[in-house]
Design an enzyme around this catalytic site. Sequence first.
Site, PDB file in Angstrom:
ATOM      1  N   GLY A 157       0.808  -1.209   0.000  1.00 55.64           N
ATOM      2  CA  GLY A 157       0.000   0.000   0.000  1.00 55.64           C
ATOM      3  C   GLY A 157       0.840   1.257   0.000  1.00 55.64           C
ATOM      4  N   PHE A 158       0.190   2.381   0.115  1.00 55.25           N
ATOM      5  CA  PHE A 158       0.838   3.683  -0.033  1.00 55.25           C
ATOM      6  C   PHE A 158       1.939   3.922   1.003  1.00 55.25           C
ATOM      7  CE2 PHE A 158       0.328   8.330   1.211  1.00 55.25           C
ATOM      8  CZ  PHE A 158       1.270   8.792   0.295  1.00 55.25           C
ATOM      9  N   ILE A 159       1.577   3.999   2.271  1.00 54.27           N
ATOM     10  CA  ILE A 159       2.566   4.315   3.308  1.00 54.27           C
ATOM     11  C   ILE A 159       3.517   3.141   3.513  1.00 54.27           C
ATOM     12  CG2 ILE A 159       2.913   4.912   5.743  1.00 54.27           C
ATOM     13  CD1 ILE A 159       0.288   6.449   5.660  1.00 54.27           C
ATOM     14  N   ASN A 196      -2.017  -8.730   0.560  1.00 55.96           N
ATOM     15  CA  ASN A 196      -2.933  -9.594  -0.195  1.00 55.96           C
ATOM     16  C   ASN A 196      -3.326  -8.984  -1.539  1.00 55.96           C
ATOM     17  OD1 ASN A 196      -4.716  -7.586   0.549  1.00 55.96           O
ATOM     18  ND2 ASN A 196      -6.167  -8.929   1.562  1.00 55.96           N
ATOM     19  N   GLY A 255      -3.176  -2.967  -2.171  1.00 56.21           N
ATOM     20  CA  GLY A 255      -1.789  -2.826  -2.586  1.00 56.21           C
ATOM     21  C   GLY A 255      -1.620  -3.246  -4.043  1.00 56.21           C
ATOM     22  N   ALA A 306      -0.963   1.547  12.963  1.00 56.53           N
ATOM     23  CA  ALA A 306      -1.385   2.722  12.208  1.00 56.53           C
ATOM     24  C   ALA A 306      -2.847   3.031  12.485  1.00 56.53           C
ATOM     25  CB  ALA A 306      -1.175   2.487  10.710  1.00 56.53           C
ATOM     26  N   TYR A 334     -14.466   2.637   8.968  1.00 53.97           N
ATOM     27  CA  TYR A 334     -13.009   2.775   9.083  1.00 53.97           C
ATOM     28  C   TYR A 334     -12.626   3.369  10.441  1.00 53.97           C
ATOM     29  CZ  TYR A 334      -8.212   4.111   7.908  1.00 53.97           C
ATOM     30  OH  TYR A 334      -6.840   4.262   7.909  1.00 53.97           O
ATOM     31  N   LYS A 355     -10.521   1.622  13.648  1.00 56.68           N
ATOM     32  CA  LYS A 355      -9.290   2.173  14.216  1.00 56.68           C
ATOM     33  C   LYS A 355      -9.443   2.438  15.723  1.00 56.68           C
ATOM     34  CE  LYS A 355      -6.705   2.097  10.576  1.00 56.68           C
ATOM     35  NZ  LYS A 355      -5.573   1.139  10.512  1.00 56.68           N
TER      36      LYS A 355
END
Length: 326
Positions: free
Chosen positions: A11-13, A33, A37, A120, A159, A163
């Site tokens: 993924g991005f980060i 997976n 990503g 995260a 989401y 978190k």
Amino acid sequence: MGKILITGGGGFIGFHLAKSLLKDGHQVTLLENFIRGKKDRDFTKIIKQKNITLIQGDITDYNTFTNIDDNYNAVFHFAAINGTENFYKIPDQVLKVGTLGTLNILDWFVKGSNGKLIFASSSETYAGTLKIMGKDFPIPTPEDIPLTINNPANPRWSYGGSKILGELALHAYDKAHKLNNWSIVRFHNIYGPRMGYEHVIPQMIGRVINKENPFVVFDPEATRSFCFIEDAVQALKIVLKSKGTNKATINIGRSDGEIKISELAKKIFSIANVSPQMIEKAGPKGSVKLRCPNIDKLNQLGFKPEIDLENGIKKTYNWYIKEVKH
């Protein structure tokens, strides 16, 4: 040099962190997976390096962890389904990955790892608090702000809710298993190359590249403070190295450079040298009007961001232009 696992490493980060850690000489394992990503040119290039390992697996299936070593010096748990559009389109999957996946990581971690676990989290954990506190809501926002969901019927909170549960799980597992060596990082509007198109800056860039005119700007009066990915990676490495971050929650982002979404669009227009007609419309139900982190904790650890918004958008825009051409 250390041995490091990154969940969501495609993924991005996760990708940008892996790239930086490899440059520092660490041995990096990516768990991915590829639902979000990507096996793109950038990923294919990085995975060819000799000190990196790719494990393809789903964190919602505990069997994924049965053959993974537990002797990592650090575990960055980034795997999640992010992107505002996904919160509304596939909230069940967002919630499943964010909750079950995190609990699986913790069950695996407590069985033998002596490294540091970095979870995260996100500013979405307190996205509903502004509505509750009103004028008393602090901007920039510190880490001790109450975490709230003000409308569980709104799928957006799939989401943020996951978190919140993740943060709660870290504290619960610490209490039960005496983990001690862990940190929670709350990301605040990180942006940059290879981010996809689900977030505001790359989404606007993509629409500019596609010559959208008139150009619709949603929630134009909302404000954000953006942090370029290279600075966010620097912050993550500071959190990893510092013992002062153990059992702590740390905001990662920038407390300077707040900008309205309408002004952000104009800045992107200027960088791209375009001038479409701009039409302003209301944002999605539950969208957050103000977001800017207090990063005093991070600053005290030596964090000094280097890429301002103008240069960060230029770097991001140039990457997307090249990507479209390939």
